[in-house]
Design a protein around this motif. Structure first.
Motif, short mmCIF file in Angstrom:
data_model
loop_
_atom_site.label_atom_id
_atom_site.label_comp_id
_atom_site.label_asym_id
_atom_site.label_seq_id
_atom_site.Cartn_x
_atom_site.Cartn_y
_atom_site.Cartn_z
N MET A 193 48.88 28.92 53.60
CA MET A 193 48.30 30.19 53.12
C MET A 193 46.79 30.11 53.20
N GLN A 194 46.16 31.14 53.76
CA GLN A 194 44.71 31.25 53.78
C GLN A 194 44.32 32.43 52.92
N THR A 195 43.24 32.28 52.18
CA THR A 195 42.77 33.34 51.30
C THR A 195 41.47 33.88 51.85
N VAL A 196 41.51 35.11 52.39
CA VAL A 196 40.33 35.72 52.98
C VAL A 196 39.95 36.93 52.15
N MET A 197 38.69 37.04 51.79
CA MET A 197 38.28 38.09 50.86
C MET A 197 36.97 38.73 51.28
N ALA A 198 36.79 39.97 50.91
CA ALA A 198 35.49 40.62 51.07
C ALA A 198 34.56 40.08 50.00
N SER A 199 33.24 40.18 50.24
CA SER A 199 32.29 39.62 49.30
C SER A 199 32.29 40.39 47.98
N ARG A 200 32.56 41.69 48.04
CA ARG A 200 32.56 42.49 46.83
C ARG A 200 33.82 42.16 46.01
N ASN A 201 33.62 41.89 44.72
CA ASN A 201 34.73 41.57 43.84
C ASN A 201 35.58 40.42 44.39
N ALA A 202 34.91 39.42 44.94
CA ALA A 202 35.62 38.33 45.61
C ALA A 202 36.55 37.59 44.67
N VAL A 203 36.09 37.32 43.46
CA VAL A 203 36.91 36.56 42.52
C VAL A 203 38.12 37.39 42.09
N GLU A 204 37.93 38.66 41.83
CA GLU A 204 39.05 39.52 41.44
C GLU A 204 40.06 39.62 42.58
N ASN A 205 39.58 39.74 43.80
CA ASN A 205 40.48 39.79 44.95
C ASN A 205 41.27 38.49 45.08
N PHE A 206 40.59 37.38 44.88
CA PHE A 206 41.21 36.06 44.94
C PHE A 206 42.35 35.94 43.92
N LEU A 207 42.08 36.33 42.70
CA LEU A 207 43.09 36.22 41.64
C LEU A 207 44.25 37.18 41.88
N GLU A 208 43.94 38.36 42.39
CA GLU A 208 44.99 39.34 42.67
C GLU A 208 45.95 38.82 43.74
N LYS A 209 45.40 38.14 44.75
CA LYS A 209 46.23 37.63 45.85
C LYS A 209 47.24 36.60 45.38
N ILE A 210 46.94 35.88 44.30
CA ILE A 210 47.86 34.86 43.80
C ILE A 210 48.58 35.32 42.54
N GLY A 211 48.48 36.62 42.23
CA GLY A 211 49.22 37.19 41.11
C GLY A 211 48.68 36.83 39.74
N LEU A 212 47.40 36.46 39.66
CA LEU A 212 46.82 36.07 38.38
C LEU A 212 45.61 36.93 38.03
N GLU A 213 45.69 38.21 38.38
CA GLU A 213 44.57 39.11 38.14
C GLU A 213 44.26 39.28 36.66
N ARG A 214 45.21 38.89 35.79
CA ARG A 214 44.94 39.01 34.35
C ARG A 214 43.78 38.14 33.90
N TYR A 215 43.42 37.14 34.71
CA TYR A 215 42.29 36.27 34.36
C TYR A 215 40.95 36.80 34.89
N GLY A 216 40.97 37.95 35.56
CA GLY A 216 39.76 38.44 36.21
C GLY A 216 38.58 38.59 35.26
N THR A 217 38.78 39.29 34.16
CA THR A 217 37.69 39.50 33.22
C THR A 217 37.18 38.18 32.67
N ARG A 218 38.09 37.25 32.42
CA ARG A 218 37.71 35.95 31.88
C ARG A 218 36.79 35.21 32.86
N PHE A 219 37.12 35.23 34.15
CA PHE A 219 36.29 34.58 35.16
C PHE A 219 34.91 35.24 35.22
N LEU A 220 34.90 36.57 35.30
CA LEU A 220 33.64 37.27 35.52
C LEU A 220 32.70 37.16 34.33
#
Length: 284
Positions: free
Chosen positions: A1-28
């Motif tokens: 699996m490769q994770t390719v993301m746009a620069s905007r909201n990169a971390v949120e996109n990353f977490l969404e791709k692996i089904g863990l978007e609930r941690y988005g606010t915590r990361f940011l």
């Protein structure tokens, strides 16, 4: 699996791709908001983010190691040099894990034909930086992570308890009734699992018999139920009695090896069967 993301909201996109978007606010909110933050993510970062679920930790670190090298080049402002991308891929350097695994010698840079002095220094310095911050591979023996905490109902106690999160179920299989993720106290002095009466009733656990439950000051006759405890990916049958708090006892603990430090209680797979288990005794 490769994770390719746009620069905007990169971390949120990353977490969404692996089904863990609930941690988005915590990361940011904790400042993990750029690609490079993900590339150097390690166990200590996850500790500071209070991410305790073993499977979630594994998924995050594994996916971070598989971030596409294109995102790394974008961070270095070298994504406009398409020839660099092509040569890296041809050399087998496709993910961040590949970047960290290589020795960035002059010979490698020559073979990649990165000859512009500024670009050459930038790539070599950035790759060396990543190698210095290589996260350890997740320990696949870890089934679940326990921790020191204050369970609900015991907030007034000044001392922390060893706790572990899991699910109590009515049976095995997908159709079984299951609790939400529940916090259990680790009680090495007990030989049963305890759960609140309301939880036992909601799961409709199978009644076995009544037993004398011996506490520190008194003995009470209580019903004994059959249940299934799930910790991480492991499921096994347990005996359950009603109490005001949820807990797991030494019968459960014996199924694992344990490592406890100042932050976590690591429940490790024990591949050897427990041949020294004493005969069954009435639960205390």
């Amino acid at each position: 699996m490769q994770t390719v993301m746009a620069s905007r909201n990169a971390v949120e996109n990353f977490l969404e791709k692996i089904g863990l978007e609930r941690y988005g606010t915590r990361f940011l909110t904790q400042g993990y908001d750029r690609i490079i933050d993900l590339c150097i993510l390690d166990e200590e970062d996850l500790d500071s983010l209070s991410i305790r679920e073993r499977d979630d930790r594994f998924k995050i670190l594994d996916a971070a190691s598989l971030i596409d090298v294109a995102d790394w080049l974008q961070h270095l402002d070298l994504d406009h040099e398409s020839c660099y991308m092509e040569r890296l891929r041809a050399e087998g350097i496709i993910t961040i894990r590949d970047v960290k695994s290589r020795e960035w010698s002059d010979e490698l840079l020559d073979s990649l034909e990165i000859m512009i002095p500024g670009h050459r220094k930038r790539v070599k310095s950035a790759a060396t930086f990543l190698k210095w911050h290589s996260a350890k591979e997740p320990d696949t023996r870890v089934v679940v992570l326990g921790y020191w905490g204050q369970p609900p109902g015991l907030k007034d106690n000044p001392h922390p308890f060893l706790c572990v999160q899991g699910h109590l179920k009515s049976d095995t299989g997908e159709d079984a009734r299951s609790s939400e993720l529940t916090e259990f106290i680790v009680d090495s002095g007990s030989d049963v699992v305890t759960a609140t009466e309301s939880l036992i009733q909601s799961l409709q656990l199978e009644y076995l018999r009544n037993v004398d439950s011996r506490g520190p000051y008194s003995t009470a006759n209580k019903p004994l139920y059959r249940g299934i405890l799930k910790l991480g990916t492991e499921e096994f049958e347990v005996e359950v009695i009603p109490e005001q708090v949820t807990s797991v006892g030494h019968v459960v603990m014996r199924k694992f090896k344990h490592l406890i430090d100042g932050k976590f209680h690591y429940w490790l797979k024990d591949d050897k069967p427990d041949e020294t288990q004493p005969p069954h005794e009435e639960p205390e």
